[in-house]
Every structure is written in C-alpha cells, then in structure tokens.
Design a protein around this motif. Structure first.
Motif, PDB file in Angstrom:
ATOM      1  N   THR A  34      15.212 -13.278 -40.489  1.00 10.87           N
ATOM      2  CA  THR A  34      14.972 -14.566 -39.865  1.00 10.87           C
ATOM      3  C   THR A  34      13.843 -15.243 -40.619  1.00 10.87           C
ATOM      4  O   THR A  34      12.826 -14.616 -40.913  1.00 10.87           O
ATOM      5  N   GLY A  35      14.020 -16.528 -40.924  1.00 12.86           N
ATOM      6  CA  GLY A  35      13.014 -17.260 -41.682  1.00 12.86           C
ATOM      7  C   GLY A  35      12.043 -18.006 -40.772  1.00 12.86           C
ATOM      8  O   GLY A  35      12.417 -18.509 -39.715  1.00 12.86           O
ATOM      9  N   TYR A  36      10.794 -18.058 -41.213  1.00 13.70           N
ATOM     10  CA  TYR A  36       9.745 -18.766 -40.486  1.00 13.70           C
ATOM     11  C   TYR A  36       8.929 -19.609 -41.448  1.00 13.70           C
ATOM     12  O   TYR A  36       8.622 -19.164 -42.559  1.00 13.70           O
ATOM     13  N   LEU A  37       8.590 -20.817 -41.001  1.00 15.52           N
ATOM     14  CA  LEU A  37       7.657 -21.655 -41.725  1.00 15.52           C
ATOM     15  C   LEU A  37       6.281 -21.258 -41.213  1.00 15.52           C
ATOM     16  O   LEU A  37       5.996 -21.392 -40.023  1.00 15.52           O
ATOM     17  N   VAL A  38       5.436 -20.761 -42.090  1.00 17.43           N
ATOM     18  CA  VAL A  38       4.124 -20.271 -41.677  1.00 17.43           C
ATOM     19  C   VAL A  38       3.092 -21.365 -41.915  1.00 17.43           C
ATOM     20  O   VAL A  38       2.996 -21.921 -43.015  1.00 17.43           O
ATOM     21  N   CYS A  39       2.347 -21.685 -40.843  1.00 16.56           N
ATOM     22  CA  CYS A  39       1.366 -22.768 -40.858  1.00 16.56           C
ATOM     23  C   CYS A  39       0.002 -22.229 -40.450  1.00 16.56           C
ATOM     24  O   CYS A  39      -0.092 -21.282 -39.673  1.00 16.56           O
TER      25      CYS A  39
END
Length: 174
Positions: A34-39
C-alpha cells in the motif's frame, strides 16, 4: 554424436524450464503493498493513503473565513476549483504549521479539501496496514506506526504514523 547432442539439448531445456518455473514462483510470492504520501508536520511524519491524494502543490495564500475553526486556514483556488484548506498540524492538535509548505489535495470528498503540511517528503510502500483502527490506537485518526526503513520501494527511511483520513476529516466536514 547425435545422441550426445540430444542429451545436451534435453539438459538445456530442463535447465531453462526450471529457471522459468523459479521466476513464476518469485512472482507468486510478490507481496501486495500500500502506498502512502509521507508528509512532515513539525518534527512528526504522517502517511496519507496514496489512493486518497488528488495532487500536491506548493503552499499558496488562503482567504481566511470569519468564525472558522482554527484548523481551517481558509479557502484557495486549486486547478480552477475553490478548495477548503485545513492545517494538518492543527487538526492533529499540534502547533500550527508554517504555512510555507505544501498543499495536498484530497480526492473523494463532497467538499473539495486540501491539507496544509510543512513538507511532502516522498512516497513509501509498506506491506500491511492495521485491520481495525479501534484496536490499534483508540479509533482516532491514527491507524498505526510504520517503523523506520519499513518501506520496500519508496525513498522515505524514517518512521511515520498512518492517518485515517475519514476519521480525521469527520470533525471538520460535518
């Protein structure tokens, strides 16, 4: 001579068949990620599900709305649409962000929403996410923690907390 050639050909074919079978077995063992945009929000790192992200752009000035909650920075135009901008830090009860980072536009909301973050760090892919948020961190907007260097294909090496966007936004969009 022909028998030796036939035996050698058979051995090569067997070897090739075994190699192809091994490649197929490796593909079957591939793990779904699963992909996540890390901020970043201050010193903290949060992962937003990639499936929920419509776009990222540099921060821009927002028009403040009188009487709005402190987490609502205001509204601004993004790609020809008026978008409500929520400060992710304020939504999570942290010190308010600098307002000089990025806007992360979310997809699938009735009202167009973007989250203001200090900085977008990159994309991380992990193997699994917690099944039930209530069992993990009390059912709030935090689903779980991904330890450092857990992602297999991304460029984010520090740990991050996975956010449950519907739970996070429920307080502000009702």
């Amino acid at each position: 001579m022909k028998a030796a050639l036939d035996a050698r050909t058979d051995a090569l074919l067997e070897s090739r068949a075994a190699a192809l079978a091994a490649r197929s077995a490796d593909r079957a063992r591939a793990v779904e990620t699963t992909g996540y945009l890390v901020c970043a929000c201050g010193p903290e790192r949060y992962g937003l599900p990639l499936a929920s992200i419509a776009g990222v752009m540099p921060e821009r000035p927002c028009t403040a709305l009188p009487g709005a909650p402190a987490a609502l920075r205001g509204i601004c135009a993004m790609a020809g649409t008026i978008v409500s901008v929520l400060d992710l830090s304020a939504c999570l009860g942290l010190a308010t962000g600098s307002g000089e980072g990025h806007l992360v536009r979310l997809r699938g909301q009735e009202v167009a929403v973007a989250l203001g973050v200090d900085r977008v760090l990159g994309i991380a892919r992990i193997e699994a996410v917690p099944a039930d948020p209530a069992e993990v961190l009390g059912g709030g907007p935090l689903l779980g923690y991904v330890p450092p260097a857990s992602d297999r294909t991304g460029d984010v090496r520090d740990g991050f907390t996975i956010l449950d966007l519907p739970a996070l936004l429920a307080r502000f969009l009702t």
